[in-house]
Design an enzyme around this catalytic site. Structure first.
Site, PDB file in Angstrom:
ATOM      1  N   ILE A  23      -2.634   8.330  16.885  1.00  0.00           N
ATOM      2  CA  ILE A  23      -3.344   9.391  16.162  1.00  0.00           C
ATOM      3  C   ILE A  23      -3.667   8.934  14.737  1.00  0.00           C
ATOM      4  CG2 ILE A  23      -3.182  11.792  15.379  1.00  0.00           C
ATOM      5  CD1 ILE A  23      -1.263  12.107  17.894  1.00  0.00           C
ATOM      6  N   ASN A  46       5.526   0.987  17.035  1.00  0.00           N
ATOM      7  CA  ASN A  46       4.860   1.584  18.204  1.00  0.00           C
ATOM      8  C   ASN A  46       3.352   1.464  18.042  1.00  0.00           C
ATOM      9  OD1 ASN A  46       4.656   2.839  20.688  1.00  0.00           O
ATOM     10  ND2 ASN A  46       4.655   4.909  19.818  1.00  0.00           N
ATOM     11  N   ALA A  92       4.134   8.579  10.599  1.00  0.00           N
ATOM     12  CA  ALA A  92       5.185   7.639  11.019  1.00  0.00           C
ATOM     13  C   ALA A  92       6.360   8.394  11.637  1.00  0.00           C
ATOM     14  CB  ALA A  92       5.655   6.818   9.813  1.00  0.00           C
ATOM     15  N   LYS A  95       8.314   9.104  18.885  1.00  0.00           N
ATOM     16  CA  LYS A  95       7.772  10.319  19.512  1.00  0.00           C
ATOM     17  C   LYS A  95       7.945  10.387  21.027  1.00  0.00           C
ATOM     18  CE  LYS A  95       3.103   8.673  20.340  1.00  0.00           C
ATOM     19  NZ  LYS A  95       1.690   9.050  20.345  1.00  0.00           N
ATOM     20  N   SER A 135       4.174  19.094  15.991  1.00  0.00           N
ATOM     21  CA  SER A 135       3.916  19.145  17.432  1.00  0.00           C
ATOM     22  C   SER A 135       4.184  20.537  17.971  1.00  0.00           C
ATOM     23  CB  SER A 135       4.835  18.143  18.143  1.00  0.00           C
ATOM     24  OG  SER A 135       4.849  18.373  19.533  1.00  0.00           O
ATOM     25  N   TYR A 160      13.602  14.778  19.830  1.00  0.00           N
ATOM     26  CA  TYR A 160      12.292  14.503  19.208  1.00  0.00           C
ATOM     27  C   TYR A 160      11.709  15.797  18.648  1.00  0.00           C
ATOM     28  CZ  TYR A 160       7.298  14.528  18.930  1.00  0.00           C
ATOM     29  OH  TYR A 160       6.022  14.745  18.511  1.00  0.00           O
ATOM     30  N   LYS A 164      10.993  17.278  14.575  1.00  0.00           N
ATOM     31  CA  LYS A 164       9.759  17.885  14.049  1.00  0.00           C
ATOM     32  C   LYS A 164      10.070  19.262  13.451  1.00  0.00           C
ATOM     33  CE  LYS A 164       6.679  14.715  15.071  1.00  0.00           C
ATOM     34  NZ  LYS A 164       5.978  13.960  14.011  1.00  0.00           N
ATOM     35  N   ASN A 190      -1.736  18.557  23.245  1.00  0.00           N
ATOM     36  CA  ASN A 190      -1.635  17.289  23.995  1.00  0.00           C
ATOM     37  C   ASN A 190      -2.796  16.352  23.673  1.00  0.00           C
ATOM     38  OD1 ASN A 190       0.092  19.312  25.441  1.00  0.00           O
ATOM     39  ND2 ASN A 190       0.557  17.489  26.678  1.00  0.00           N
ATOM     40  N   ARG A 304       9.983  17.723  36.473  1.00  0.00           N
ATOM     41  CA  ARG A 304      10.654  16.916  35.450  1.00  0.00           C
ATOM     42  C   ARG A 304      11.516  17.841  34.600  1.00  0.00           C
ATOM     43  NH1 ARG A 304       6.884  13.664  31.250  1.00  0.00           N
ATOM     44  NH2 ARG A 304       6.206  15.817  30.817  1.00  0.00           N
ATOM     45  N   ASP A 307      10.463  20.397  31.529  1.00  0.00           N
ATOM     46  CA  ASP A 307       9.037  20.748  31.543  1.00  0.00           C
ATOM     47  C   ASP A 307       8.857  22.262  31.581  1.00  0.00           C
ATOM     48  OD1 ASP A 307       7.819  18.361  31.311  1.00  0.00           O
ATOM     49  OD2 ASP A 307       7.239  18.150  33.395  1.00  0.00           O
TER      50      ASP A 307
HETATM   51  C1  WQD Z   1       1.760  16.850  30.790  1.00  0.00           C
HETATM   52  C2  WQD Z   1       1.828  17.432  32.199  1.00  0.00           C
HETATM   53  C3  WQD Z   1       3.939  17.061  33.288  1.00  0.00           C
HETATM   54  C4  WQD Z   1       3.513  12.686  33.484  1.00  0.00           C
HETATM   55  C5  WQD Z   1       4.628  15.735  25.665  1.00  0.00           C
HETATM   56  C6  WQD Z   1       5.627  15.963  24.584  1.00  0.00           C
HETATM   57  C7  WQD Z   1       4.959  16.578  23.388  1.00  0.00           C
HETATM   58  C8  WQD Z   1       3.743  15.794  22.978  1.00  0.00           C
HETATM   59  C9  WQD Z   1       2.793  15.592  24.138  1.00  0.00           C
HETATM   60  C10 WQD Z   1       4.296  14.434  21.095  1.00  0.00           C
HETATM   61  C11 WQD Z   1       3.156  18.098  32.500  1.00  0.00           C
HETATM   62  C12 WQD Z   1       2.814  16.311  34.004  1.00  0.00           C
HETATM   63  C13 WQD Z   1       3.279  14.023  33.230  1.00  0.00           C
HETATM   64  C14 WQD Z   1       3.567  12.220  34.818  1.00  0.00           C
HETATM   65  C15 WQD Z   1       3.155  14.456  35.592  1.00  0.00           C
HETATM   66  N1  WQD Z   1       4.093  14.561  22.436  1.00  0.00           N
HETATM   67  N2  WQD Z   1       3.100  14.884  34.269  1.00  0.00           N
HETATM   68  N3  WQD Z   1       3.381  13.131  35.829  1.00  0.00           N
HETATM   69  O1  WQD Z   1       5.219  17.041  28.411  1.00  0.00           O
HETATM   70  O2  WQD Z   1       3.179  18.453  27.844  1.00  0.00           O
HETATM   71  O3  WQD Z   1       4.147  16.961  26.114  1.00  0.00           O
HETATM   72  O4  WQD Z   1       3.545  14.965  25.180  1.00  0.00           O
HETATM   73  O5  WQD Z   1       4.152  15.272  20.240  1.00  0.00           O
HETATM   74  O6  WQD Z   1       5.888  16.585  22.338  1.00  0.00           O
HETATM   75  O7  WQD Z   1       6.591  16.880  25.060  1.00  0.00           O
HETATM   76  O8  WQD Z   1       2.939  15.979  28.051  1.00  0.00           O
HETATM   77  O9  WQD Z   1       1.696  14.259  29.269  1.00  0.00           O
HETATM   78  O10 WQD Z   1       4.235  14.260  29.428  1.00  0.00           O
HETATM   79  O11 WQD Z   1       2.924  16.041  30.597  1.00  0.00           O
HETATM   80  O12 WQD Z   1       2.994  15.267  36.528  1.00  0.00           O
HETATM   81  O13 WQD Z   1       3.784  11.006  35.123  1.00  0.00           O
HETATM   82  O14 WQD Z   1       1.706  16.354  33.135  1.00  0.00           O
HETATM   83  O15 WQD Z   1       4.847  17.648  34.203  1.00  0.00           O
HETATM   84  O16 WQD Z   1       2.896  19.222  33.336  1.00  0.00           O
HETATM   85  P1  WQD Z   1       3.933  17.190  27.697  1.00  0.00           P
HETATM   86  P2  WQD Z   1       2.967  15.032  29.332  1.00  0.00           P
END
Ligand code: WQD
Length: 346
Positions: A23, A46, A92, A95, A135, A160, A164, A190, A304, A307
């Site tokens: 970003i 990273n 920085a 994440k 976030s 994490y 924040k 996202n 997961r 989630d």
């Molecule tokens: C999105 C959807 C999963 C991977 C995370 C962090 C958040 C932010 C953004 C930093 C969900 C599904 C995912 C996979 C899947 N990061 N999924 N298979 O969890 O909404 O947010 O990233 O700030 O802090 O928590 O994003 O992309 O991991 O998941 O089915 O291999 O995709 O279950 O529904 P998330 P994600």
């Protein structure tokens, strides 16, 4: 969106911490395009040096760059000694949600102590304008959907997200102790996609945790298939729903936030940066396949841990106060992600 940089601050520079990151690099491109002068610091924990060169190539502009760890107070003071800094955009930080559960101390030291070192150094040099990369994770289990900025925060479900939340609280306490600070807290939903040039984008090391980089590696035949974490949620097709926002729209939101701080001079401002639209995992897979004419094989597996079913923003406040409108579509996000991956793998 049109944004103007106040020319009377020409010699002043914006310090961007983590400016070589996903970003951060996209935001540096938009800042340079908007006429700001930059100082970028990054330790490449990273990110990659190629991103710094890519920012120059995309914009045709130069800037100061320091390869350093922002926790190093001595080096950080050197940056402030050597440059007239007018404001800071702070990206920085570590994440990865899963990694934070395994290594909480690393996250609290790097994210929270690092931010305190930065803030203390800013105070020492009289720099009191900050845009902070927060976030939507700070909302924890959403109080209501769509999420507004006044929703409850703090029920974070991983270290994490807690870092924040802690940094947001630190910023609020600093402002309440000294209202001459100008602080903008931006809560990202996202972020996905990549700059249209294909020169910068999301390039996580190893096996991606997040959906879009994982899909992109499957589409690029680097990974066999996508595991979809559950199709038994209370959503239209049973898979998780999220507010995906193009990283370039997100980057432009930072320029608008900086302009807000320049205009208001001081204040504490909190904004959701999302589109206000929720898309499911299957929406993403189908759109990605259609736009890029590729196949993304997948398998439905168990949920997961941690989630949530549905999460998307009410972006009204950012629209009304910043003029922020996310304009790029899910198609744009899918197209740009794949374009970046193909260019990177050439
Ligand atoms: C999105 C959807 C999963 C991977 C995370 C962090 C958040 C932010 C953004 C930093 C969900 C599904 C995912 C996979 C899947 N990061 N999924 N298979 O969890 O909404 O947010 O990233 O700030 O802090 O928590 O994003 O992309 O991991 O998941 O089915 O291999 O995709 O279950 O529904 P998330 P994600």
């Amino acid at each position: 969106m049109v944004y103007l940089h106040s020319k009377d601050d020409d010699c002043m520079k914006i310090l961007v911490t983590g400016g070589a990151g996903y970003i951060g690099s996209h935001t540096c491109v938009e800042l340079l395009n908007a006429g700001f002068d930059l100082v970028i610091i990054d330790n490449f924990s990273n990110s990659k040096p190629e991103a710094v060169e890519a920012i120059k190539k995309i914009t045709g502009k130069d800037f100061k760059f320091y390869e350093m760890d922002y926790l190093n107070r001595e080096l950080l003071e050197k940056v402030f000694e050597e440059n007239e800094i007018s404001a800071v955009i702070h990206f920085a930080g570590y994440k990865a949600v899963g990694e934070s559960v395994e290594k909480p101390m690393d996250y609290y030291i790097n994210n929270v102590s690092g931010s305190l070192t930065l803030l203390n150094t800013m105070k020492k040099y009289g720099v009191k304008k900050l845009v902070f990369s927060s976030s939507a994770t700070v909302y924890g289990w959403p109080e209501k959907i769509p999420l507004t900025e006044d929703c409850h925060v703090g029920g974070t479900t991983n270290p994490y997200g807690t870092t924040k939340f802690f940094i947001e609280r630190i910023l609020e306490d600093i402002y309440h102790s000294d209202s001459t600070w100008g602080i903008a807290i931006l809560r990202y939903f996202n972020p996905i996609g990549a700059h249209e040039s294909g020169l910068i984008g999301e390039d996580p090391q190893g096996i991606p945790n997040n959906l879009m980089p994982y899909i992109t590696k499957v589409a690029s035949n680097e990974l066999e298939k996508l595991s979809i974490f559950g199709d038994d949620y209370d959503t239209k097709d049973g898979t998780g729903v999220r507010d995906y926002i193009h990283v370039v729209d997100l980057a432009k939101g930072h320029v608008l936030a900086l302009n807000k701080l320049e205009k208001e001079k001081s204040g504490l401002f909190i904004y959701n940066l999302g589109t206000g639209n929720g898309y499911s995992v299957l929406d993403m897979v189908k759109t990605y396949e259609r736009v890029n004419q590729v196949e993304v094989p997948y398998e439905i597996v168990g949920r997961r841990k941690g989630d949530i079913a549905i999460c998307y923003a009410d972006p009204t406040k950012a629209k009304e106060e910043l003029g922020f409108i996310a304009s790029k579509t899910l198609e744009d996000m899918c197209r740009d992600s794949y374009h970046f991956a193909r260019k990177k793998n050439r």
